[in-house]
Enzyme design. Sequence first.
Site, PDB file in Angstrom:
ATOM      1  N   HIS A  65       2.138   2.251  -1.016  1.00 46.65           N
ATOM      2  CA  HIS A  65       0.750   2.322  -1.491  1.00 46.65           C
ATOM      3  C   HIS A  65       0.568   1.386  -2.684  1.00 46.65           C
ATOM      4  O   HIS A  65       1.329   1.443  -3.658  1.00 46.65           O
ATOM      5  CB  HIS A  65       0.380   3.763  -1.848  1.00 46.65           C
ATOM      6  CG  HIS A  65       0.263   4.638  -0.641  1.00 46.65           C
ATOM      7  ND1 HIS A  65       0.787   5.901  -0.566  1.00 46.65           N
ATOM      8  CD2 HIS A  65      -0.328   4.394   0.559  1.00 46.65           C
ATOM      9  CE1 HIS A  65       0.513   6.414   0.637  1.00 46.65           C
ATOM     10  NE2 HIS A  65      -0.152   5.518   1.339  1.00 46.65           N
ATOM     11  N   GLU A  68       0.403   2.412  -6.652  1.00 41.59           N
ATOM     12  CA  GLU A  68       1.462   3.254  -7.222  1.00 41.59           C
ATOM     13  C   GLU A  68       2.514   2.375  -7.903  1.00 41.59           C
ATOM     14  O   GLU A  68       3.650   2.250  -7.459  1.00 41.59           O
ATOM     15  CB  GLU A  68       2.041   4.149  -6.104  1.00 41.59           C
ATOM     16  CG  GLU A  68       0.955   5.067  -5.540  1.00 41.59           C
ATOM     17  CD  GLU A  68       1.310   5.763  -4.224  1.00 41.59           C
ATOM     18  OE1 GLU A  68       2.481   5.691  -3.795  1.00 41.59           O
ATOM     19  OE2 GLU A  68       0.414   6.388  -3.625  1.00 41.59           O
ATOM     20  N   ARG A 123      -5.331   1.238  -2.290  1.00 40.87           N
ATOM     21  CA  ARG A 123      -4.194   1.982  -1.728  1.00 40.87           C
ATOM     22  C   ARG A 123      -3.604   1.325  -0.466  1.00 40.87           C
ATOM     23  O   ARG A 123      -2.396   1.306  -0.272  1.00 40.87           O
ATOM     24  CB  ARG A 123      -4.690   3.396  -1.386  1.00 40.87           C
ATOM     25  CG  ARG A 123      -3.770   4.249  -0.522  1.00 40.87           C
ATOM     26  CD  ARG A 123      -4.390   5.625  -0.350  1.00 40.87           C
ATOM     27  NE  ARG A 123      -3.752   6.443   0.665  1.00 40.87           N
ATOM     28  CZ  ARG A 123      -2.795   7.347   0.408  1.00 40.87           C
ATOM     29  NH1 ARG A 123      -2.343   7.511  -0.807  1.00 40.87           N
ATOM     30  NH2 ARG A 123      -2.291   8.078   1.381  1.00 40.87           N
ATOM     31  N   HIS A 193       7.008   6.863  -3.919  1.00 45.81           N
ATOM     32  CA  HIS A 193       5.563   6.874  -4.173  1.00 45.81           C
ATOM     33  C   HIS A 193       5.306   7.435  -5.572  1.00 45.81           C
ATOM     34  O   HIS A 193       6.222   7.820  -6.285  1.00 45.81           O
ATOM     35  CB  HIS A 193       4.855   7.778  -3.152  1.00 45.81           C
ATOM     36  CG  HIS A 193       4.817   7.266  -1.747  1.00 45.81           C
ATOM     37  ND1 HIS A 193       3.677   6.850  -1.134  1.00 45.81           N
ATOM     38  CD2 HIS A 193       5.814   7.119  -0.824  1.00 45.81           C
ATOM     39  CE1 HIS A 193       3.936   6.459   0.109  1.00 45.81           C
ATOM     40  NE2 HIS A 193       5.237   6.612   0.333  1.00 45.81           N
ATOM     41  N   GLU A 267       7.702  11.443  -5.071  1.00 49.41           N
ATOM     42  CA  GLU A 267       6.437  11.220  -5.771  1.00 49.41           C
ATOM     43  C   GLU A 267       6.805  11.251  -7.249  1.00 49.41           C
ATOM     44  O   GLU A 267       7.074  12.313  -7.806  1.00 49.41           O
ATOM     45  CB  GLU A 267       5.435  12.343  -5.464  1.00 49.41           C
ATOM     46  CG  GLU A 267       4.973  12.407  -4.018  1.00 49.41           C
ATOM     47  CD  GLU A 267       3.868  11.416  -3.685  1.00 49.41           C
ATOM     48  OE1 GLU A 267       3.483  10.606  -4.558  1.00 49.41           O
ATOM     49  OE2 GLU A 267       3.395  11.456  -2.543  1.00 49.41           O
TER      50      GLU A 267
HETATM   51  O1  0X9 Z   1      -0.124  10.953   1.243  1.00 45.47           O
HETATM   52  C1  0X9 Z   1       0.911  10.263   1.168  1.00 45.47           C
HETATM   53  O2  0X9 Z   1       1.132   9.324   1.930  1.00 45.47           O
HETATM   54  C2  0X9 Z   1       1.950  10.596   0.086  1.00 45.47           C
HETATM   55  N1  0X9 Z   1       1.286  10.943  -1.144  1.00 45.47           N
HETATM   56  S1  0X9 Z   1       0.527   9.742  -1.995  1.00 45.47           S
HETATM   57  O3  0X9 Z   1      -0.192  10.362  -3.108  1.00 45.47           O
HETATM   58  N2  0X9 Z   1       1.633   8.784  -2.638  1.00 45.47           N
HETATM   59  O4  0X9 Z   1      -0.329   8.997  -1.123  1.00 45.47           O
HETATM   60  C3  0X9 Z   1       2.802  11.754   0.549  1.00 45.47           C
HETATM   61  C4  0X9 Z   1       3.608  11.431   1.772  1.00 45.47           C
HETATM   62  C5  0X9 Z   1       4.363  12.620   2.303  1.00 45.47           C
HETATM   63  N3  0X9 Z   1       4.881  12.353   3.631  1.00 45.47           N
HETATM   64  C6  0X9 Z   1       4.079  12.285   4.725  1.00 45.47           C
HETATM   65  N4  0X9 Z   1       2.811  12.577   4.698  1.00 45.47           N
HETATM   66  N5  0X9 Z   1       4.670  11.974   5.871  1.00 45.47           N
HETATM   67 ZN    ZN Z   2       1.832   6.879  -1.965  1.00 47.06          ZN
END
Ligand code: 0X9
Ligand code: ZN
Length: 305
Positions: A65, A68, A123, A193, A267
Amino acid sequence: AHSYTKYNSWDKIQSWISSIASSNSNLISKQVIGNTYEGRPMTILKLGRKSSSRKPAIFMDCGIHAREWISPAFCQWFVKEAMSTYGQDSQMTSLLNEMDVFVLPVFNIDGYDYTHKSNRMWRKTRSRKSGSSCIGTDPNRNFNAGWCTTGASSNPCSDTFCGYSPESEIEVKNVADFIRRNKSIIKAYITVHSYSQLLLFPYSYTFELAATHSELLKVAEGASAALRSLYGTRYTSGPGAATIYPAAGGSDDWAYDLGVKYSYTFELRDTGRYGFLLPESQIKPTCEETMLAVKYIAAYVQKNL
Ligand code: 0X9
Ligand code: ZN
């Protein structure tokens, strides 16, 4: 100039990739896995003592992303630390002797560059397709894992747009192809992330528990404890769907279902005070504590080869 305690632009990271690889040619080799949508080269650094046989490996990416920024900063820090502690730190020495670590410092390079030049809160990728004036796909909704079934949008204007088909994003295709090609040696997948201070593992596309749930949880809790030991930073570990939210098409779920048994999403800091705008003064402590967690996972994987 490039600095490990600053948020470096893509141009600086690109020249850093060349220089760190050439000044550590005994331990680093470079491999371009393809270009981004806008034509930037995606370069993987392979860290490890050179060997004639194919070594088991860990794959780590940062910057899926764009906004980040602490994430690419961590991948750069990891490579630096690996180089400066090899031959000093017994765990790093043994890790790089027995295994290779593939590091992709910035996954979504076009997006990252865009956050430096135009929109700090971008993003997604920067791909376009005729029929919509909206730009970009969420690369972490574009993997082929329950694709677009939950927590993702089929609207190209959404920040969680899943794309027109799984792996429609060239960046996702390049990484997925690389991991598929090296499937037999890749023992762990780590994706970095921010923010929320979580250590997530599969699944996110379903509330069902992974076949190896208890082992994934045990390793995550060990890694979180290691991280916390340095500055007291608290992380929560758990499966993505129940811990953050259900969201399909993520790289962690895809890698796990491909057969990569240890698959984790970090994260990083913080929990929302600064969010994506984490001050540069926090790069060093964040990277130092995260090193401990990544090394904990690596040590566990190495011990269980
Ligand atoms: O939403 C996401 O892709 C991730 N959080 S973020 O705030 N960095 O965008 C979490 C990803 C967790 N894993 C999956 N959703 N597969
Ligand atoms: Zn992310």
